[in-house]
Design a protein around this motif. Structure first.
Motif, PDB file in Angstrom:
ATOM      1  N   SER A   1      12.523 -24.642-104.882  1.00 33.85           N
ATOM      2  CA  SER A   1      13.519 -24.600-103.800  1.00 33.85           C
ATOM      3  C   SER A   1      13.183 -23.508-102.791  1.00 33.85           C
ATOM      4  O   SER A   1      14.045 -22.745-102.364  1.00 33.85           O
ATOM      5  CB  SER A   1      14.925 -24.392-104.382  1.00 33.85           C
ATOM      6  N   HIS A   2      11.917 -23.451-102.406  1.00 37.64           N
ATOM      7  CA  HIS A   2      11.430 -22.387-101.532  1.00 37.64           C
ATOM      8  C   HIS A   2      11.746 -22.679-100.070  1.00 37.64           C
ATOM      9  O   HIS A   2      11.859 -23.841 -99.659  1.00 37.64           O
ATOM     10  CB  HIS A   2       9.922 -22.225-101.710  1.00 37.64           C
ATOM     11  N   GLY A   3      11.858 -21.627 -99.278  1.00 41.48           N
ATOM     12  CA  GLY A   3      12.217 -21.765 -97.877  1.00 41.48           C
ATOM     13  C   GLY A   3      11.191 -22.496 -97.042  1.00 41.48           C
ATOM     14  O   GLY A   3      11.541 -23.048 -95.991  1.00 41.48           O
ATOM     15  N   HIS A   4       9.917 -22.525 -97.467  1.00 45.39           N
ATOM     16  CA  HIS A   4       8.893 -23.189 -96.663  1.00 45.39           C
ATOM     17  C   HIS A   4       8.379 -24.477 -97.285  1.00 45.39           C
ATOM     18  O   HIS A   4       7.854 -25.332 -96.576  1.00 45.39           O
ATOM     19  CB  HIS A   4       7.711 -22.246 -96.423  1.00 45.39           C
ATOM     20  N   GLY A   5       8.494 -24.635 -98.591  1.00 49.80           N
ATOM     21  CA  GLY A   5       8.015 -25.865 -99.207  1.00 49.80           C
ATOM     22  C   GLY A   5       8.131 -25.800-100.715  1.00 49.80           C
ATOM     23  O   GLY A   5       7.935 -24.747-101.330  1.00 49.80           O
ATOM     24  N   GLN A   6       8.454 -26.932-101.320  1.00 46.10           N
ATOM     25  CA  GLN A   6       8.633 -26.997-102.764  1.00 46.10           C
ATOM     26  C   GLN A   6       7.319 -26.711-103.479  1.00 46.10           C
ATOM     27  O   GLN A   6       6.275 -27.260-103.157  1.00 46.10           O
ATOM     28  CB  GLN A   6       9.175 -28.378-103.144  1.00 46.10           C
ATOM     29  N   GLY A   7       7.385 -25.819-104.465  1.00 46.25           N
ATOM     30  CA  GLY A   7       6.199 -25.435-105.225  1.00 46.25           C
ATOM     31  C   GLY A   7       5.309 -24.432-104.528  1.00 46.25           C
ATOM     32  O   GLY A   7       4.154 -24.245-104.930  1.00 46.25           O
ATOM     33  N   TYR A   8       5.821 -23.753-103.506  1.00 46.81           N
ATOM     34  CA  TYR A   8       5.061 -22.805-102.684  1.00 46.81           C
ATOM     35  C   TYR A   8       4.221 -21.878-103.560  1.00 46.81           C
ATOM     36  O   TYR A   8       4.719 -21.188-104.441  1.00 46.81           O
ATOM     37  CB  TYR A   8       6.034 -22.006-101.839  1.00 46.81           C
ATOM     38  N   THR A   9       2.907 -21.869-103.304  1.00 52.88           N
ATOM     39  CA  THR A   9       1.948 -21.137-104.134  1.00 52.88           C
ATOM     40  C   THR A   9       1.165 -20.154-103.270  1.00 52.88           C
ATOM     41  O   THR A   9       0.168 -20.510-102.648  1.00 52.88           O
ATOM     42  CB  THR A   9       0.983 -22.109-104.833  1.00 52.88           C
ATOM     43  N   ASP A  10       1.622 -18.924-103.235  1.00 50.56           N
ATOM     44  CA  ASP A  10       0.969 -17.867-102.465  1.00 50.56           C
ATOM     45  C   ASP A  10       0.160 -17.002-103.432  1.00 50.56           C
ATOM     46  O   ASP A  10       0.728 -16.335-104.298  1.00 50.56           O
ATOM     47  CB  ASP A  10       2.023 -17.034-101.739  1.00 50.56           C
ATOM     48  N   LEU A  11      -1.165 -17.015-103.285  1.00 52.39           N
ATOM     49  CA  LEU A  11      -2.052 -16.271-104.180  1.00 52.39           C
ATOM     50  C   LEU A  11      -2.504 -14.944-103.596  1.00 52.39           C
ATOM     51  O   LEU A  11      -3.347 -14.263-104.181  1.00 52.39           O
ATOM     52  CB  LEU A  11      -3.278 -17.118-104.515  1.00 52.39           C
ATOM     53  N   ASN A  12      -1.951 -14.545-102.452  1.00 54.43           N
ATOM     54  CA  ASN A  12      -2.388 -13.314-101.798  1.00 54.43           C
ATOM     55  C   ASN A  12      -2.114 -12.063-102.627  1.00 54.43           C
ATOM     56  O   ASN A  12      -2.714 -11.017-102.375  1.00 54.43           O
ATOM     57  CB  ASN A  12      -1.711 -13.186-100.429  1.00 54.43           C
ATOM     58  N   PHE A  13      -1.211 -12.161-103.604  1.00 54.29           N
ATOM     59  CA  PHE A  13      -0.884 -10.978-104.406  1.00 54.29           C
ATOM     60  C   PHE A  13      -1.923 -10.710-105.498  1.00 54.29           C
ATOM     61  O   PHE A  13      -1.851  -9.685-106.183  1.00 54.29           O
ATOM     62  CB  PHE A  13       0.503 -11.142-105.039  1.00 54.29           C
ATOM     63  N   ILE A  14      -2.892 -11.599-105.671  1.00 53.85           N
ATOM     64  CA  ILE A  14      -3.890 -11.441-106.730  1.00 53.85           C
ATOM     65  C   ILE A  14      -5.102 -10.679-106.209  1.00 53.85           C
ATOM     66  O   ILE A  14      -5.666 -11.025-105.170  1.00 53.85           O
ATOM     67  CB  ILE A  14      -4.320 -12.816-107.263  1.00 53.85           C
ATOM     68  N   ILE A  15      -5.507  -9.647-106.926  1.00 56.44           N
ATOM     69  CA  ILE A  15      -6.743  -8.926-106.643  1.00 56.44           C
ATOM     70  C   ILE A  15      -7.860  -9.627-107.423  1.00 56.44           C
ATOM     71  O   ILE A  15      -7.851  -9.610-108.661  1.00 56.44           O
ATOM     72  CB  ILE A  15      -6.641  -7.452-107.056  1.00 56.44           C
TER      73      ILE A  15
END
Length: 671
Positions: free
Chosen positions: A108-122
């Motif tokens: 139920s994300h504000g931009h799209g269902q299942g939103y997968t942002d991997l930017n937090f991974i080093i």
């Protein structure tokens, strides 16, 4: 172990251990794998493979999965676009991702269902990426229709290191990774900062990404314990997709922007713990997440005065955990390995909203909601050795979802719940020491946005709106072969089929639901790896997919589907110190309209990497988009309106170009 095999972690994409049958030796960055009854299209990616790839963005780690394509249609801080098995996954709807047991997909994300942002991974903190295409394991749950990937953090980093990277367009990156011994274990600390302006002519991306991790690993309660804290904060300006006619008319260049005030910020803070004993695995986590995103895709179509810029907001806390128990039993002298598991997840979303804006200033509210969504899951899977060569696996999973929506429009407030039972089955047959066959079948699902399950009135037109089911089931099957020559050659092939009950999705950009039909997909995937000698290895991967809506109409094409994804690469260990790699990635013409008449042009890009390493230092040069291709990262076909155009707008191809050729230099100190 021969040096040339160590060079290629790609091998791990095509190797498997047959539990209770026979172990196939695994060459590469791991020398042993604990096997489950997996498919021919499952595998493990090692840190060495991640390091050997030139990557524009950290999310491109997923492109190490054969057949996966990762692109971008907006700013660097936003979640990427993902494509696999005929799915335009958008930002992750039908591919499940997690890190050390914590879910990454956002419900139920504000931009799209299942939103997968991997930017937090080093990337340097990842030991392995375990992936499964298809959903044939009972532990695979929400969003795993097309597959899943688990990022595993390193408990024993190979090096302590300090990295400094610089590149064109003011690219800067600092990364530090270190360990500290403590009683009964160690503490691993990592930090990353990245700045980037981008190649765009009308906008400075001004990326300011900060990541940090502190992790304890050690022994406790007769088992292995890890406790991890992670922090991520990022802000950026966006170069959104642009209409082809604006370029053709000379209004902007291919690297230009029509709205230079879009962009966003995002943060993610988490605390998690994992414990593994002889029979029990347990994990728990809590995540605090925020996103504030400004976009403009149609310019002056909806509001000819202020423009169509909009803001999407998401602020939530996610908590949950999982517990599994493994034990071995016998049936008629046949050994059976059982796994029982339960999972719980709760998303407390205190604000998920869509607003009309101008230059990042709010003009009006389209809709604003508070959502509380919880899921309860239980599964059982048994793996049995039917003979010395034949292994079978059976599983069942139960999921129950419960959601409450409190909307600014009372008509759209309400509660929804849904449940599903999913069954899984697999057979693995070992023909000989080098050849194995696989038959897999499984059911899975993706959840829909809770707001779509309670909606009654379109927030823009105020017309009646159709509700969607909270859970949408899929059925998939696969027939595969894997050949493994320990000396030179490695091949895997999979013929797969997948059906989805509905492509219904909540469209975050519009604030309403978009109805579609059931769909069917089938395809062929091939992966091959060949070692010419101790210094030189080649690999090639190809995925061919046929995707259609399950309707009796010529307008049965699935928009965004990609029929062909292919890549090939060469790794050359020139000397003991010098190493190089060259890779070609190809994405075929994407379907842009339901009748199949509109298609994108194909995308082909070549990246290269060369490095020199001594005992305590390393220097590397990445050349991204070596031949300066002007192909498109993404294409969409829809109506938009530029100033002075008809009120109904103009249907056109909207695209985001791949970034021009760029060089990045990296220097590492190794301790």
């Amino acid at each position: 172990m021969r040096t040339f095999l160590i060079l290629s972690g790609s091998l791990l994409c095509s190797t498997h251990v047959f539990a209770n049958i026979e172990e196939i030796t695994v060459y590469g960055h791991r020398t042993g794998l604990i096997g489950d009854a997996i498919s021919a299209s499952s595998g493990i990616i090692g840190q060495g493979e991640i390091q050997s790839r030139a990557m524009l963005r950290s999310a491109e780690m997923l492109e190490l999965i054969p057949g996966m394509a990762v692109t971008q249609h907006s700013g660097s801080g936003k979640a990427n676009q993902y494509f696999i098995r005929g799915f335009n996954l958008d930002h992750g709807t039908d591919f499940a991702t997690s890190i050390d047991g914590m879910p990454i997909n956002m419900r139920s994300h504000g931009h799209g269902q299942g939103y997968t942002d991997l930017n937090f991974i080093i990337p340097e903190t990842i030991a392995t990426i375990d992936y499964q295409k298809g959903a044939y394991g009972a532990a695979q749950g929400d969003f795993s229709t097309a597959g899943s990937a688990e990022f595993n953090l390193a408990d024993n980093p190979k090096h302590q290191q300090l990295d400094i990277s610089i590149g064109e367009d003011n690219y800067k990156r600092l990364m530090a990774l270190g360990t500290l011994g403590v009683a009964n274990g160690k503490i691993i600390i990592a930090g990353e900062w990245q700045g980037y302006d981008g190649p765009w002519q009308d906008i400075n991306e001004d990326v300011d990404k900060k990541n940090a991790m502190i992790r304890y690993v050690g022994k406790a309660w007769d088992g292995d314990l890890s406790v991890t804290a992670m922090a991520y904060d990022n802000s950026w300006n966006s170069a959104d997709q642009i209409p082809q006619r604006a370029v053709d008319q000379g209004i902007i260049s291919e690297l230009g922007s029509l709205d230079t005030t879009v962009g966003g910020s995002s943060s993610r803070y988490s605390l998690s713990a994992n414990w593994q004993g002889q029979h029990i695995n347990a994990n728990a986590y809590v995540i605090n997440y925020d996103m504030d995103l400004f976009s403009n895709f149609s310019y002056f179509l909806n509001d000819p005065v202020n423009g169509d810029q909009f803001q999407q907001v998401d602020s939530r806390t996610i908590s949950g955990g999982a517990l599994s128990y493994q034990f071995v039993d016998t049936l008629a002298q046949m050994p059976i390995q059982h796994t029982l598991g339960v999972e719980y997840r709760r998303d407390d979303i205190d604000q998920v909203g869509l607003y009309n804006t101008k230059q990042r200033q709010r003009l009006s509210t389209v809709r604003e909601d508070v959502v509380n969504e919880a899921s309860y899951s239980a599964y059982w899977q048994s793996k049995m050795s039917l003979s010395q060569a034949l292994e079978a696996s059976l599983g069942v999973r139960y999921d129950y979802f419960d959601a409450d929506v409190d909307s600014n429009n009372r008509v759209n407030s309400g509660s929804a719940d849904d449940d599903l039972v999913s069954f899984k089955a697999s057979l693995n047959y070992l023909f000989n020491d080098n050849l194995a066959g696989y038959v897999n079948w499984g059911q899975s699902y993706h959840s829909n946005d809770a707001r779509g399950a309670t909606i009654r009135q379109d927030p823009v037109t105020l017309a009646p709106a159709e509700k969607v089911d909270l859970l949408v089931q899929s059925n998939g099957a696969e027939l595969g072969l894997r050949y493994f020559d320990q000396q030179q050659f490695n091949l895997s092939a999979a013929l797969w089929w997948l059906s989805l009950d509905s492509e219904l999705l909540f469209v975050g950009d519009a604030g309403n639901t978009e109805a579609s039909d059931a769909s069917k997909r089938y395809g062929l995937e091939l992966s091959a790896y060949y070692w010419l000698n101790d210094a030189l290895s080649l690999d090639a991967e190809a995925s061919f997919t046929h995707s259609r809506l399950d309707i009796d109409s010529s307008d049965d094409r699935i928009e965004g589907a990609v029929p062909v994804v292919a890549s090939t690469g060469i790794n050359w260990h020139i000397t003991q110190q010098w190493q190089s790699s060259l890779r070609v990635r190809h994405i075929g013409k994407r379907i842009l309209s339901s009748d199949g008449d509109k298609r994108s042009e194909p995308l082909t890009v070549v990246n290269g990497l060369v490095s020199y390493q001594q005992t305590h230092w390393k220097v590397g040069l990445e050349i991204l988009n070596i031949f300066d291709s002007t192909d498109h990262d993404i294409d969409y076909f829809y109506a938009s309106r530029l100033a002075g155009e008809p009120a109904d707008g103009v249907e056109d191809n909207h695209f985001h170009p791949i970034e021009p050729r760029t060089l990045r230099l990296n220097f590492s100190l190794l301790f």
